[in-house]
Enzyme design. Sequence first.
Site, PDB file in Angstrom:
ATOM      1  N   ARG A  91      62.757 -18.720  22.406  1.00 19.31           N
ATOM      2  CA  ARG A  91      63.053 -19.955  23.139  1.00 19.31           C
ATOM      3  C   ARG A  91      64.505 -20.008  23.600  1.00 19.31           C
ATOM      4  O   ARG A  91      64.815 -20.611  24.618  1.00 19.31           O
ATOM      5  CB  ARG A  91      62.648 -21.173  22.310  1.00 19.31           C
ATOM      6  N   GLU A 111      64.069 -17.897   5.281  1.00 23.08           N
ATOM      7  CA  GLU A 111      63.745 -18.739   4.134  1.00 23.08           C
ATOM      8  C   GLU A 111      63.197 -17.902   2.977  1.00 23.08           C
ATOM      9  O   GLU A 111      63.507 -18.143   1.823  1.00 23.08           O
ATOM     10  CB  GLU A 111      62.729 -19.798   4.560  1.00 23.08           C
TER      11      GLU A 111
END
Length: 181
Positions: free
Chosen positions: A64, A101
């Site tokens: 993006r 993460e």
Amino acid sequence: MNTTLQDTLLSAIRTIPDYPKPGILFRDITTLLGNARAFRRAIDELVHPYAGTKIDKIAGIEARGFILGGAIAHQLSAGFIPIRKKGKLPHDTVRVAYSLEYGVDEMEMHRDAVSPGEKVILVDDLIATGGTAEGACRLLTQMGADIVAACFVIDLPELGGRSKLEAMGVDVRTLIAFEGH
């Protein structure tokens, strides 16, 4: 009626619950990209602080960040640097590992994408934990770039990514914030 930037962007961003895993609220900007008015307004707001200044390159993080970064580069008459996942670029690259993460990944850019001292703005759709953006900043700095700012449409402040970049001395610009993860 003149709507605020926040109203325009909030109404154009779709929230998808439990994606990619239970408990996560995924902030999907594809709906913003498909809304000509909201997309234009977001790009204009990201460009505005740097209009009239010398920016050499915009670095966009896959994927993006490519869309946003390309539009910003066009408006600022700057070049564009794609920062991609390992193995996606065809020429001589430099690479950096960054934290996710749950683990580590690598991103890279072409070795000749930026020259020492060039003024660069890093762009992506969202700043969350900051691992990806921090890795991109390290990669650009390693190649001698002068990072003017890191710009994002969305900030998830509870996840601390903005403060990681600011601790590196990077100016961070975001347009809206969402509470939660």
